[in-house]
Each structure stands twice: as C-alpha cells, then as structure tokens.
Design a protein around this motif. Structure first.
Motif, mmCIF file in Angstrom:
data_model
loop_
_atom_site.group_PDB
_atom_site.id
_atom_site.type_symbol
_atom_site.label_atom_id
_atom_site.label_comp_id
_atom_site.label_asym_id
_atom_site.label_seq_id
_atom_site.Cartn_x
_atom_site.Cartn_y
_atom_site.Cartn_z
ATOM 1 N N SER A 59 92.923 -59.115 50.424
ATOM 2 C CA SER A 59 91.552 -58.779 50.804
ATOM 3 C C SER A 59 90.791 -58.155 49.637
ATOM 4 O O SER A 59 91.374 -57.693 48.662
ATOM 5 C CB SER A 59 91.558 -57.799 51.979
ATOM 6 O OG SER A 59 92.117 -56.560 51.583
ATOM 7 N N THR A 60 89.492 -58.163 49.799
ATOM 8 C CA THR A 60 88.589 -57.517 48.852
ATOM 9 C C THR A 60 87.693 -56.594 49.646
ATOM 10 O O THR A 60 87.252 -56.938 50.743
ATOM 11 C CB THR A 60 87.734 -58.570 48.119
ATOM 12 O OG1 THR A 60 88.601 -59.454 47.412
ATOM 13 C CG2 THR A 60 86.781 -57.919 47.141
ATOM 14 N N SER A 61 87.434 -55.415 49.118
ATOM 15 C CA SER A 61 86.497 -54.498 49.747
ATOM 16 C C SER A 61 85.595 -53.923 48.668
ATOM 17 O O SER A 61 85.873 -54.047 47.470
ATOM 18 C CB SER A 61 87.224 -53.388 50.504
ATOM 19 O OG SER A 61 88.016 -52.621 49.629
ATOM 20 N N GLU A 63 82.869 -50.542 47.594
ATOM 21 C CA GLU A 63 82.493 -49.157 47.839
ATOM 22 C C GLU A 63 81.244 -48.850 47.021
ATOM 23 O O GLU A 63 81.148 -49.234 45.855
ATOM 24 C CB GLU A 63 83.639 -48.234 47.412
ATOM 25 C CG GLU A 63 83.462 -46.802 47.794
ATOM 26 C CD GLU A 63 84.715 -45.990 47.488
ATOM 27 O OE1 GLU A 63 84.556 -44.909 46.916
ATOM 28 O OE2 GLU A 63 85.828 -46.448 47.822
ATOM 29 N N GLU A 73 81.253 -48.194 52.573
ATOM 30 C CA GLU A 73 82.338 -49.126 52.284
ATOM 31 C C GLU A 73 82.088 -50.398 53.071
ATOM 32 O O GLU A 73 81.627 -50.350 54.214
ATOM 33 C CB GLU A 73 83.696 -48.527 52.650
ATOM 34 C CG GLU A 73 84.096 -47.388 51.746
ATOM 35 C CD GLU A 73 85.486 -46.838 52.034
ATOM 36 O OE1 GLU A 73 86.273 -47.511 52.740
ATOM 37 O OE2 GLU A 73 85.780 -45.735 51.562
ATOM 38 N N ASN A 75 83.617 -54.600 53.863
ATOM 39 C CA ASN A 75 84.731 -55.540 53.749
ATOM 40 C C ASN A 75 84.309 -56.685 52.820
ATOM 41 O O ASN A 75 83.190 -56.695 52.300
ATOM 42 C CB ASN A 75 85.192 -56.033 55.125
ATOM 43 C CG ASN A 75 84.131 -56.819 55.863
ATOM 44 O OD1 ASN A 75 83.174 -57.333 55.292
ATOM 45 N ND2 ASN A 75 84.298 -56.928 57.171
ATOM 46 N N GLY A 76 85.162 -57.656 52.655
ATOM 47 C CA GLY A 76 84.898 -58.745 51.725
ATOM 48 C C GLY A 76 83.688 -59.590 52.067
ATOM 49 O O GLY A 76 83.078 -60.200 51.186
ATOM 50 N N SER A 77 83.299 -59.632 53.338
ATOM 51 C CA SER A 77 82.127 -60.419 53.717
ATOM 52 C C SER A 77 80.848 -59.590 53.740
ATOM 53 O O SER A 77 79.782 -60.101 54.089
ATOM 54 C CB SER A 77 82.357 -61.084 55.071
ATOM 55 O OG SER A 77 82.548 -60.120 56.074
ATOM 56 N N GLU A 79 80.251 -56.731 55.553
ATOM 57 C CA GLU A 79 80.009 -55.926 56.750
ATOM 58 C C GLU A 79 80.507 -54.511 56.499
ATOM 59 O O GLU A 79 81.564 -54.316 55.900
ATOM 60 C CB GLU A 79 80.736 -56.534 57.950
ATOM 61 C CG GLU A 79 80.235 -57.906 58.315
ATOM 62 C CD GLU A 79 81.082 -58.564 59.377
ATOM 63 O OE1 GLU A 79 82.245 -58.153 59.583
ATOM 64 O OE2 GLU A 79 80.585 -59.507 60.002
ATOM 65 N N TRP A 80 79.764 -53.520 56.967
ATOM 66 C CA TRP A 80 80.173 -52.140 56.706
ATOM 67 C C TRP A 80 81.467 -51.822 57.447
ATOM 68 O O TRP A 80 81.689 -52.249 58.565
ATOM 69 C CB TRP A 80 79.069 -51.137 57.049
ATOM 70 C CG TRP A 80 78.741 -50.993 58.509
ATOM 71 C CD1 TRP A 80 77.747 -51.627 59.187
ATOM 72 C CD2 TRP A 80 79.395 -50.149 59.467
ATOM 73 N NE1 TRP A 80 77.752 -51.233 60.510
ATOM 74 C CE2 TRP A 80 78.752 -50.326 60.700
ATOM 75 C CE3 TRP A 80 80.459 -49.259 59.397
ATOM 76 C CZ2 TRP A 80 79.123 -49.651 61.854
ATOM 77 C CZ3 TRP A 80 80.850 -48.591 60.547
ATOM 78 C CH2 TRP A 80 80.175 -48.782 61.750
ATOM 79 N N SER A 81 82.309 -51.053 56.782
ATOM 80 C CA SER A 81 83.533 -50.563 57.413
ATOM 81 C C SER A 81 83.503 -49.035 57.504
ATOM 82 O O SER A 81 84.181 -48.456 58.335
ATOM 83 C CB SER A 81 84.776 -51.032 56.654
ATOM 84 O OG SER A 81 84.711 -50.656 55.304
ATOM 85 N N SER A 119 90.092 -51.769 62.654
ATOM 86 C CA SER A 119 90.403 -53.032 63.314
ATOM 87 C C SER A 119 90.485 -52.883 64.828
ATOM 88 O O SER A 119 90.266 -53.842 65.557
ATOM 89 C CB SER A 119 91.720 -53.591 62.774
ATOM 90 O OG SER A 119 92.766 -52.680 63.021
#
Length: 145
Positions: A59-61, A63, A73, A75-77, A79-81, A119
């Motif tokens: 995965s890629t994230s 920040e 932060e 995610n790879g697409s 979307e905020w995490s 998740s």
C-alpha cells in the motif's frame, strides 16, 4: 548448507524490513486528486509544512503536516484516513453525520479535534479529552477518558 540458507533468509528479511518503510517528501501536486481537493476546500488558509508519501509493500499512504500542527493522512486513492486538528476543530463537513449528531446530542459543548477512519471503526477525540469509538454502522462501541 543449513547455515547458509539461514544466512540468506536473515539477509533477505533484513533487506525487506529496510525497504518496507520507504518515506519520501513530495509536493502537494503529487498527492492524489481527492486529497488535493480536500486540502483546497477545507484547509486552503493553512500553510503546508511537509507532504510525504509512505510506501509499504502492499500500500501507499500520504501525510500532510501544516505549520499550525494539524495533520492529515490519506490512503493511496486520496481518501482521508486521519484528520488531526490539534488547535482547531475538524471541519464539520468531513465528519460523518451520525457521529456529528451523537457528539452534538451527548456532548453539546465539545468539538471534534481528531477523527481516524480505520478498516472497522472510527476513533474520535474530543476537546474534553474523551475518545469515542464507533463501528462502521456508527454505533458507539467504546468511550475512553
């Protein structure tokens, strides 16, 4: 032969561990489009101190750190995490409506400083030092003070 095999496995594991956490600074324009749009829409007046890409094996994230201490932060697409607004509140439009309603009804004087989307749950930190955990159906499952 057995020692040689163990040595190769150990070297491979060490190399894999070193390469697993590959962080690098990037420009804001290198963030996914969704992340860029969120920053433009809700954090346009804040100055960005650092943006970085975190690559793991699968995965890629991303920040983004602001000069006022706030941190986002993604995610790879894109979307905020995690939305961590240390000195301000999380923009209301970014908080799921069910969570905002629960906080408003039960803690009317509190504001949300941090929200983290996992998740299987949402972790919410209020300015009164309470931490609330909601499941994906937005039911409260834990309160931590």
């Amino acid at each position: 032969m057995k020692k040689l095999l163990i040595l190769f496995v150990a070297i491979f594991a060490l190399q894999t561990t070193v390469r697993a956490d590959d962080d690098r600074p990037i420009t804001v324009t290198q963030l996914p489009a969704k992340a860029q749009q969120l920053i433009k829409q809700y954090f346009a007046n804040e100055k960005i101190a650092l943006a970085k890409e975190d690559k793991d094996f699968f995965s890629t994230s991303y920040e983004v750190l602001f000069t006022n201490g706030n941190k986002l932060e993604f995610n790879g697409s894109g979307e905020w995490s995690e939305l961590d607004c240390k000195r301000t509140q999380v923009p209301a439009a970014l908080i799921p409506q069910q969570i905002a309603t629960y906080v408003k009804q039960n803690y009317p004087k509190a504001t949300i400083l941090k929200i983290e989307r996992g998740s299987s749950d949402y972790d919410v930190k209020l300015d009164n030092r309470l931490e609330l955990t909601f499941n994906k159906q937005f039911q409260l499952i834990d309160i931590d003070d």
